[in-house]
Design a protein around this motif. Sequence first.
Motif, PDB file in Angstrom:
ATOM      1  N   VAL A 142       0.840  -1.204   0.000  1.00  0.00           N
ATOM      2  CA  VAL A 142       0.000   0.000   0.000  1.00  0.00           C
ATOM      3  C   VAL A 142       0.874   1.253   0.000  1.00  0.00           C
ATOM      4  O   VAL A 142       0.563   2.247  -0.681  1.00  0.00           O
ATOM      5  N   ALA A 143       1.971   1.219   0.731  1.00  0.00           N
ATOM      6  CA  ALA A 143       2.857   2.388   0.809  1.00  0.00           C
ATOM      7  C   ALA A 143       3.572   2.662  -0.508  1.00  0.00           C
ATOM      8  O   ALA A 143       4.050   3.780  -0.737  1.00  0.00           O
ATOM      9  N   GLN A 144       3.643   1.651  -1.393  1.00  0.00           N
ATOM     10  CA  GLN A 144       4.402   1.788  -2.629  1.00  0.00           C
ATOM     11  C   GLN A 144       3.550   2.100  -3.852  1.00  0.00           C
ATOM     12  O   GLN A 144       4.094   2.433  -4.908  1.00  0.00           O
ATOM     13  N   VAL A 145       2.227   1.995  -3.746  1.00  0.00           N
ATOM     14  CA  VAL A 145       1.381   2.128  -4.942  1.00  0.00           C
ATOM     15  C   VAL A 145       1.429   3.553  -5.480  1.00  0.00           C
ATOM     16  O   VAL A 145       1.514   4.531  -4.732  1.00  0.00           O
ATOM     17  N   THR A 146       1.348   3.639  -6.827  1.00  0.00           N
ATOM     18  CA  THR A 146       1.352   4.945  -7.493  1.00  0.00           C
ATOM     19  C   THR A 146       0.177   5.116  -8.449  1.00  0.00           C
ATOM     20  O   THR A 146       0.041   6.163  -9.069  1.00  0.00           O
ATOM     21  N   SER A 147      -0.656   4.078  -8.564  1.00  0.00           N
ATOM     22  CA  SER A 147      -1.814   4.159  -9.459  1.00  0.00           C
ATOM     23  C   SER A 147      -2.995   3.446  -8.827  1.00  0.00           C
ATOM     24  O   SER A 147      -2.830   2.620  -7.914  1.00  0.00           O
TER      25      SER A 147
ATOM     26  N   VAL B  21      -5.143  -3.920  -6.583  1.00  0.00           N
ATOM     27  CA  VAL B  21      -4.466  -5.209  -6.413  1.00  0.00           C
ATOM     28  C   VAL B  21      -4.016  -5.394  -4.966  1.00  0.00           C
ATOM     29  O   VAL B  21      -4.194  -6.467  -4.376  1.00  0.00           O
ATOM     30  N   THR B  22      -3.444  -4.356  -4.374  1.00  0.00           N
ATOM     31  CA  THR B  22      -2.961  -4.476  -2.984  1.00  0.00           C
ATOM     32  C   THR B  22      -4.111  -4.614  -1.991  1.00  0.00           C
ATOM     33  O   THR B  22      -3.908  -5.126  -0.885  1.00  0.00           O
TER      34      THR B  22
END
Length: 438
Positions: free
Chosen positions: A346-351, A357-358
Amino acid sequence: MMTEADTGGALRQRTHMSDAPEGETSPPTAPGEDSRRGAEAPADTQADYSVKEDFSSVCVIRVVQLNVILYSTCFWIQQSCFPYLSKKLGVDNITYGYLQTAFAVFQLVGGPLFGRFGDLMGARAALTLAYASGILTYGVLAFASSIPMLFLSRAMSLFLACMQGSQMVITDIVAPEKRADALGKLGLFYGVGMVIGPTLGGQITQRYGEEAAAMTATVGSLISMLTVIYYIPKHVKHVRTEEQSVANVFSFGEIARLMANREAAFLLIIKTVVGIPIGILQSVFSRVAMTIFNLPADYNGMVMSYVGIVTMLVQGVGVGILTKRYKDLSLMKFSTIIATFAYILVAQVTSIEQFCVTMLPLIVGMTTLQVVISAAITKVVDPKDTGAMIGLGMATNSLIRTVGPTLGAYMLEIYGYSSIGYFGMIVCAVVSASLFRY
C-alpha cells in the motif's frame, strides 16, 4: 501484572485457540468449578447447543439475517441523503465533522450499555430497542429543519446497534466452533444492504427529496422492529440468567469486571490496535483518490463497490472455509502476517490499478482477523456476558471512527500517503510478533 506467557497460556487453554484440531473440545468442567476459577473458565463449555439445528433456531437465524439486510439498506439510505440534507440546512465542513464525531461518540458509549441490556433483558428486548433507536434517528432526520435537529438525530443513535444485537443472537444460538463462520455470513448480509442502500437512497433523494429518503429508512426500521417482536424469542441464550432490573444495565462495575478478564482485554487491545491503520486508510481514501490518483467521482464509487464485494466474499465464504481447517490463534497469526506485507505494498502504490491489487491481501488479512477476534472474545467469557463483550468489541470500532479521520488527515498532510502504509506495516508486524510469542 499479566506477563506475555500468562496471556499466551490462557489463550491456548481455550477450545478454539488451543493446539487441538478444530472440532475437538476440552474436557467438561466440574460443577461449581467456573465460579471458583472466575473469568478463566467461562461456562461456554457447559452451555447446551444441542438444539442449535432445530427448526425454530434456524428460523430465528434466517429472520435475523433478513433483518440485517433491511437494517443495512436503511442505514445506507440515510447515509446517502445525510450530506445533502445537512448542506441544505447550511452545515459547513467543520460542523459536518462535529456531526460525524457526535455519531461515533454516541455509538462508543451506547455499544457496551446495549450489550449489557441484551444480556439482562433478552434478545427480543435488545433488538426492539435497537430498531426503535433507528426509527427515532431516521425520523428526526426526516423532519429536521435546523442544525440542532441534526445533532438530535445523532443523539437518537445511542442504541442504534442493530448489527451488534444481531451478532448477540447469532452468538447465543450457534455453537462456539461455528461462531466465526456464522458471524462472517452476517457480515455478508450486511454487505448486501450496503450495496442496495446507497443506490436506492440516491434514487429516492433525486426524485422525492432527502426527507423522503430518511422517512423510507424510518419505515424500514419499523418493519424490522415489528418482525423482531413477532418472530424473535424473548431469550435465546443456552444458559439461565438471573432476572435483574434495567438499572443494572448502567453498572460500569460489571463492564470493568469483563475488562479485567485478561484474555478478553488482550483480544480487545489487538482488535483496536490493528483496526487503527485500516480505519485511517478508510477515512482518507476519498481524498487520496482525488488528489493522488486523480480519480473522478464515478470511479471512486466503483472502487468502493469493488472493496465491498471482496469484503463480502471473504466474510461470507473465506472465513467459513478457514475456520473449519485452522484454529483461531493460527488464523490471527496468519492474518497479521498477510496484513503486514499488504501495508508495505500500500505504501508503494502509485496508481489506482496497483491500489486495487494491494487491497486483495489487505482485505483478506484484516477481515479474517476482525471476524475471528469478534468470535473469540465471546468464547473467553461466561455465556451470560457475551452481549456485553460484543458491545465492547463494537465500541472499539466507534473509537477508531472517532480518532481515525483526524489522525489520518494529519498523517496525510504532514507525512504523505505512504506514511499510512508504513504505519500499518509497523503496527501489524508488532502485533504479529506478539502473537507468535504466545
